[in-house]
Scaffold this active site. Structure first.
Site, PDB file in Angstrom:
ATOM      1  N   ASP A 154       7.795   0.203  53.120  1.00 35.84           N
ATOM      2  CA  ASP A 154       7.081   1.261  53.272  1.00 35.84           C
ATOM      3  C   ASP A 154       6.490   1.477  51.578  1.00 35.84           C
ATOM      4  OD1 ASP A 154       6.181   3.667  54.409  1.00 35.84           O
ATOM      5  OD2 ASP A 154       8.296   3.880  55.283  1.00 35.84           O
ATOM      6  N   GLU A 188       1.672   0.495  53.985  1.00 39.12           N
ATOM      7  CA  GLU A 188       1.402   1.318  53.052  1.00 39.12           C
ATOM      8  C   GLU A 188      -0.072   2.302  53.722  1.00 39.12           C
ATOM      9  OE1 GLU A 188      -1.751   0.222  53.184  1.00 39.12           O
ATOM     10  OE2 GLU A 188      -2.071   0.730  51.090  1.00 39.12           O
ATOM     11  N   TRP A 189       0.191   2.297  54.937  1.00 41.11           N
ATOM     12  CA  TRP A 189      -0.734   3.173  55.927  1.00 41.11           C
ATOM     13  C   TRP A 189      -1.998   3.198  55.783  1.00 41.11           C
ATOM     14  CZ3 TRP A 189       2.347   6.427  51.818  1.00 41.11           C
ATOM     15  CH2 TRP A 189       3.640   6.286  52.024  1.00 41.11           C
ATOM     16  N   GLY A 190      -2.498   1.748  55.174  1.00 47.15           N
ATOM     17  CA  GLY A 190      -3.918   1.812  54.945  1.00 47.15           C
ATOM     18  C   GLY A 190      -4.420   2.620  53.748  1.00 47.15           C
ATOM     19  N   ASN A 192      -4.601   1.596  50.711  1.00 49.16           N
ATOM     20  CA  ASN A 192      -5.404   0.724  49.608  1.00 49.16           C
ATOM     21  C   ASN A 192      -6.117  -0.232  50.361  1.00 49.16           C
ATOM     22  OD1 ASN A 192      -3.998   1.958  46.871  1.00 49.16           O
ATOM     23  ND2 ASN A 192      -2.292   1.766  48.358  1.00 49.16           N
ATOM     24  N   ASP A 210       1.238   7.310  60.434  1.00 48.24           N
ATOM     25  CA  ASP A 210       2.512   7.213  61.217  1.00 48.24           C
ATOM     26  C   ASP A 210       1.631   7.783  62.770  1.00 48.24           C
ATOM     27  OD1 ASP A 210       3.843   6.478  59.105  1.00 48.24           O
ATOM     28  OD2 ASP A 210       5.297   8.066  59.634  1.00 48.24           O
TER      29      ASP A 210
HETATM   30  C1  GLA Z   1       7.189   6.284  57.063  1.00 49.01           C
HETATM   31  C2  GLA Z   1       6.511   5.053  57.940  1.00 49.01           C
HETATM   32  C3  GLA Z   1       7.317   5.369  58.967  1.00 49.01           C
HETATM   33  C4  GLA Z   1       8.778   5.247  59.065  1.00 49.01           C
HETATM   34  C5  GLA Z   1       9.045   6.269  58.177  1.00 49.01           C
HETATM   35  C6  GLA Z   1      10.658   6.154  57.759  1.00 49.01           C
HETATM   36  O1  GLA Z   1       6.609   7.337  57.453  1.00 49.01           O
HETATM   37  O2  GLA Z   1       5.338   5.063  57.974  1.00 49.01           O
HETATM   38  O3  GLA Z   1       7.005   4.117  60.116  1.00 49.01           O
HETATM   39  O4  GLA Z   1       9.287   4.168  58.616  1.00 49.01           O
HETATM   40  O5  GLA Z   1       8.636   6.110  56.930  1.00 49.01           O
HETATM   41  O6  GLA Z   1      11.050   7.337  57.013  1.00 49.01           O
END
Ligand code: GLA
Length: 397
Positions: A154, A188-190, A192, A210
């Site tokens: 993460d 890293e959720w996109g 970068n 998420d």
């Molecule tokens: C972030 C991630 C999620 C999950 C939570 C856990 O939000 O993007 O997928 O892993 O952390 O705390």
């Protein structure tokens, strides 16, 4: 003289290999099709996990037919870890995992499944647990010793200015040096644009924030719309199709199928669209108590074959007209998957003229949810499509 030359050459080789750092790369030949498995987060979040739950979920994956349908990774997300010992070893929660992580991994392997775990590239995980910054090599060795097969890393609590590419490359190198082939999932959720640099770093990368357990956009506090839903995450995949392929996938996040909020039609649409996107299929529900409807969606062989198609092409949107969309995914051997999608709230009449999508007349059509023949591309595809519904078709020569 010849003998001396050979000895000299050998010495040079030995010296070269000894002083060179271990060649660093990601493990190749993993995740040649999008990974399929289960992750604890969407249903159990932080407080709900413990070894009993994880073992029972593994049992349910086998007993329900999910394993047979292709699901193999059981991944514990955040909150399994509580501290480090004085030597820096990461320690699992002794109350929730009294037999330790190795025993759990062994159990999962004994069921013919693979085992995944979670960490974070910052100082703490997103839930505030100890993370891997500065402990990459230590943690990678530990994961390998436990028998980990999949690591999700993460991006919470990173340092100001911390570079995502170098941070994830560091963990990649640590995993490679630890020597156990581990699928590496970047999370890293996109932020970068990992699709631009992560192909040689990991096997999948989150391409958005998420998912939320809801169909449509969440209202942020300021009234603006953002991701965090099936539709929100779907829309963020537009244009990313060229970056995905065998061993390197965009990840629109884990499934919310079976988590009690989406209607059955919405669950079918969510699952179908993820299959069209060649998305990792990580179930996020309680496999121990899923309904027959949820199970039949998650194990639908026709749809899974679209996701797992060996060509590894991510499907893409070719039409968006009002609330009606069409996605296309080229398949190995010349077949094409087509997903008709009504994201609106009203039923719609369908009149799909194949020429619009440059699809020739000579294909036979199979409706994948009905598991039935549905004519040919010689004439337009007509009918109705309900609210939030998909019709997924496989066109063959
Ligand atoms: C972030 C991630 C999620 C999950 C939570 C856990 O939000 O993007 O997928 O892993 O952390 O705390």
């Amino acid at each position: 003289m010849r003998q001396i030359c050979i000895q000299w050459a050998m010495l040079c080789c030995i010296a070269f290999f000894n002083i060179s750092p271990v060649h660093a790369q990601k493990f190749e030949n993993l995740a040649q099709t999008p990974p399929m498995g289960w992750n604890s987060w969407n249903k159990f979040a932080c407080d709900g996990i413990n070894e009993k739950v994880i073992m029972e979920v593994a049992d349910a994956m086998v007993a329900s037919g999910m394993q047979q349908a292709g699901y193999q990774y059981i991944v514990i997300d955040d909150c399994w870890q509580v501290s480090r010992d004085s030597a820096g070893h990461i320690l699992a929660d002794p109350v929730k995992f009294p037999h330790g992580i190795k025993a759990l991994a062994d159990y999962i392997h004994s069921r013919g499944l693979k085992f995944g775990i979670y960490t974070c590239a910052g100082t703490k995980t997103c839930a505030g647990r100890p993370a891997s910054l500065g402990y990459e090599y230590e943690d990678a060795r530990q994961y390998a010793a436990w028998g980990v097969d999949y690591l999700k890393e993460d991006w919470c609590n990173t340092l100001q200015g911390q570079n995502a590419q170098s941070s994830y490359t560091l963990m990649r190198n640590a995993l490679y040096q630890a020597g156990r082939p581990i699928v590496f999932s970047l999370c890293e959720w996109g932020s970068n644009k990992p699709w631009q640099w992560a192909q040689d770093v990991g096997h999948l990368w989150r391409s958005c924030g998420d998912i939320g357990n809801q169909w449509s956009y969440m209202e942020a506090g300021n009234g603006s719309a953002y991701g965090g839903s099936v539709l929100g995450n779907l829309d963020l995949q537009n244009g990313l199709e060229k970056y995905a392929g065998p061993g390197h996938w965009n990840d629109p996040d884990m499934l919310e199928v079976g988590n009690g909020v989406l209607t059955t039609e919405e669950e079918k649409s969510h699952f179908s669209l993820w299959c069209m996107l060649a998305a990792p299929l990580m179930a996020g529900n309680d496999l121990r108590s899923m309904s027959a409807a949820t199970k039949s969606i998650l194990t639908n062989k026709n749809l899974i074959a679209i996701d797992q198609d060996a060509l590894g092409r991510q499907g893409y949107r070719v039409e968006i007209k009002e609330d009606f969309e069409v996605f296309v995914k080229p398949l190995q051997g010349g077949d094409t998957a087509v997903c008709l999608f009504n994201r609106g709230d009203q039923e719609k009449k369908l009149d799909v003229d194949w020429k619009t999508y440059h699809i020739a007349a000579g294909h036979s059509i199979r409706d994948l949810w009905k598991d039935a023949a549905a004519g040919t591309t010689a004439s337009p595809f007509r009918g109705t499509i309900g609210r939030h519904q998909v019709i997924v078709l496989r066109l063959s020569h």
